[in-house]
Design a protein around this motif. Structure first.
Motif, PDB file in Angstrom:
ATOM      1  N   UNK A  19       0.622 -35.306  -1.238  1.00 41.64           N
ATOM      2  CA  UNK A  19       1.514 -36.117  -0.405  1.00 41.64           C
ATOM      3  C   UNK A  19       1.723 -37.490  -1.035  1.00 41.64           C
ATOM      4  N   UNK A  20       2.936 -38.017  -0.880  1.00 43.35           N
ATOM      5  CA  UNK A  20       3.251 -39.332  -1.469  1.00 43.35           C
ATOM      6  C   UNK A  20       3.705 -40.299  -0.379  1.00 43.35           C
ATOM      7  N   UNK A  21       3.441 -41.599  -0.632  1.00 48.29           N
ATOM      8  CA  UNK A  21       3.939 -42.653   0.256  1.00 48.29           C
ATOM      9  C   UNK A  21       3.948 -43.952  -0.537  1.00 48.29           C
ATOM     10  N   UNK A  22       4.509 -45.001   0.081  1.00 48.75           N
ATOM     11  CA  UNK A  22       4.782 -46.231  -0.662  1.00 48.75           C
ATOM     12  C   UNK A  22       3.826 -47.384  -0.453  1.00 48.75           C
ATOM     13  N   UNK A  23       2.643 -47.147   0.106  1.00 49.26           N
ATOM     14  CA  UNK A  23       1.648 -48.238   0.188  1.00 49.26           C
ATOM     15  C   UNK A  23       0.251 -47.631   0.196  1.00 49.26           C
ATOM     16  N   UNK A  24      -0.747 -48.451  -0.155  1.00 49.15           N
ATOM     17  CA  UNK A  24      -2.128 -47.960  -0.189  1.00 49.15           C
ATOM     18  C   UNK A  24      -2.620 -47.622   1.217  1.00 49.15           C
ATOM     19  N   UNK A  80      -3.967 -43.217   5.135  1.00 50.71           N
ATOM     20  CA  UNK A  80      -3.549 -42.494   6.336  1.00 50.71           C
ATOM     21  C   UNK A  80      -3.339 -41.007   6.011  1.00 50.71           C
ATOM     22  N   UNK A  81      -2.670 -40.724   4.902  1.00 48.48           N
ATOM     23  CA  UNK A  81      -2.405 -39.318   4.537  1.00 48.48           C
ATOM     24  C   UNK A  81      -3.715 -38.586   4.230  1.00 48.48           C
ATOM     25  N   UNK A 130       0.292 -43.238  -4.156  1.00 49.02           N
ATOM     26  CA  UNK A 130       1.274 -44.289  -3.895  1.00 49.02           C
ATOM     27  C   UNK A 130       2.310 -44.223  -5.014  1.00 49.02           C
ATOM     28  N   UNK A 131       3.521 -43.769  -4.686  1.00 52.45           N
ATOM     29  CA  UNK A 131       4.528 -43.536  -5.732  1.00 52.45           C
ATOM     30  C   UNK A 131       4.990 -44.827  -6.393  1.00 52.45           C
ATOM     31  N   UNK A 138       7.331 -48.958   1.830  1.00 50.98           N
ATOM     32  CA  UNK A 138       6.154 -49.709   1.434  1.00 50.98           C
ATOM     33  C   UNK A 138       5.632 -50.672   2.484  1.00 50.98           C
ATOM     34  N   UNK A 139       6.219 -50.688   3.684  1.00 50.81           N
ATOM     35  CA  UNK A 139       5.711 -51.593   4.715  1.00 50.81           C
ATOM     36  C   UNK A 139       4.293 -51.187   5.090  1.00 50.81           C
ATOM     37  N   UNK A 140       3.456 -52.201   5.360  1.00 48.64           N
ATOM     38  CA  UNK A 140       2.046 -51.900   5.633  1.00 48.64           C
ATOM     39  C   UNK A 140       1.840 -51.233   6.989  1.00 48.64           C
ATOM     40  N   UNK A 141       2.825 -51.326   7.896  1.00 52.04           N
ATOM     41  CA  UNK A 141       2.670 -50.671   9.200  1.00 52.04           C
ATOM     42  C   UNK A 141       2.598 -49.164   9.000  1.00 52.04           C
ATOM     43  N   UNK A 142       1.526 -48.572   9.511  1.00 48.53           N
ATOM     44  CA  UNK A 142       1.378 -47.123   9.412  1.00 48.53           C
ATOM     45  C   UNK A 142       1.737 -46.512  10.760  1.00 48.53           C
ATOM     46  N   UNK A 143       2.520 -45.466  10.737  1.00 51.31           N
ATOM     47  CA  UNK A 143       2.879 -44.787  11.976  1.00 51.31           C
ATOM     48  C   UNK A 143       4.148 -45.353  12.574  1.00 51.31           C
ATOM     49  N   UNK A 144       4.540 -44.795  13.693  1.00 45.54           N
ATOM     50  CA  UNK A 144       5.812 -45.183  14.323  1.00 45.54           C
ATOM     51  C   UNK A 144       5.637 -46.516  15.025  1.00 45.54           C
TER      52      UNK A 144
END
Ligand SMILES: NC(=O)c1ccc[n+]([C@@H]2O[C@H](COP(=O)([O-])OP(=O)(O)OC[C@H]3O[C@@H](n4cnc5c(N)ncnc54)[C@H](OP(=O)(O)O)[C@@H]3O)[C@@H](O)[C@H]2O)c1
Length: 236
Positions: free
Chosen positions: A74-79, A84-85, A95-96, A222-228
């Protein structure tokens, strides 16, 4: 079931807050569930790659793929989103912005299935590092949604579609609601109540003035907020 009929989602003994309806019990959850049921067989497609794996849809795709016995990249834009993943069960999370899609899939692939929320380089790398006959499910294009047509990333590896006999299918959530929507409403609320499926909602405000920032937090990469991000304007 009528594909666009309103549904009452059971909330056993008030087991979860209403904010879950913005996420796992709402359209994102329905999208991931019906898409996974309709498109991905499971174990026999051993390794699944999901782009934007920390998005609402992606977070449930990771969990459903693990339930089906798959190995998940799985990929996402922040550490923070990478952590979380991992917490959702992803076997490989990257982190792509620090490691390219190509390098991650070269190292951890080849893949048998791809759930694409993003397009751009993620799709190109999946084309390059997939096995013959792999199945691609095109769910979203968040990587190009805010890019003008002329500036959009051009695929380089489309020739692999023919060479590897890939099965690529786009879908919209209403396509599968008649077949699988009923099961979503029966199964997913119960699994959430039992703690077997998770979703994260972050309350970021309590007035209508907070709404624009919440949308930015959700869409900006890449925003640090995780989740909705959720704005609670009233408790009724
Ligand atoms: N087919 C359907 O019927 C259907 C239904 C619902 C949703 N969708 C699609 O499913 C996808 C996920 O929806 P969602 O509601 O779960 O999303 P979401 O929670 O709103 O997450 C959107 C995420 O997209 C990522 N993103 C933005 N720009 C990007 C870029 N240039 N490259 C890579 N990632 C980028 C960002 O994560 P990072 O920080 O990780 O970059 C952002 O947080 C979206 O593409 C949406 O349009 C499709």
């Amino acid at each position: 079931m009528d594909s666009l009929a309103l549904q009452t989602v059971p909330n056993p003994n008030g087991a979860y807050p209403l904010s879950k309806y913005t996420n796992i019990l709402g359209t994102p959850g329905l999208t991931a569930f019906v898409g996974m049921e309709g498109l991905i067989k499971g174990k026999e497609e051993k390794t699944l790659f999901v782009s934007s794996g920390a998005s609402s849809v992606g977070s449930l795709v990771i969990q459903l793929a693990k339930m089906k016995g798959m190995r998940v990249i799985a990929s996402a834009g922040s550490d923070a989103k990478v952590k979380h993943m991992q917490s959702l069960g992803a076997d490989v999370a990257f982190n792509y912005k620090k490691e390219s899609y190509e390098s991650a899939l070269q190292q951890h692939g080849p893949i048998d299935a791809f759930w694409d929320n993003v397009r751009v380089e993620a799709l190109d790398a999946a084309l390059a590092y997939s096995r013959p006959h792999a199945r691609f499910k095109i769910c979203g294009t968040s990587g190009t949604d805010n890019v003008p047509h002329g500036n959009r990333y051009e695929l380089k590896n489309a020739y692999q579609i023919m060479k590897k006999r890939l099965k690529i299918e786009g879908f919209l959530v209403p396509d599968y609601i008649p077949e699988f929507g009923g099961r979503f409403f029966q199964e997913v609320p119960a699994l959430v109540a039992q703690g077997k499926l998770q979703s994260t909602e972050s309350t970021i405000g309590e007035t209508w003035d907070d709404v624009p920032q919440s949308i930015i937090n959700m869409l900006v990469s890449g925003h640090e907020t995780v989740g909705k991000p959720v704005v609670t304007v009233a408790n009724v």
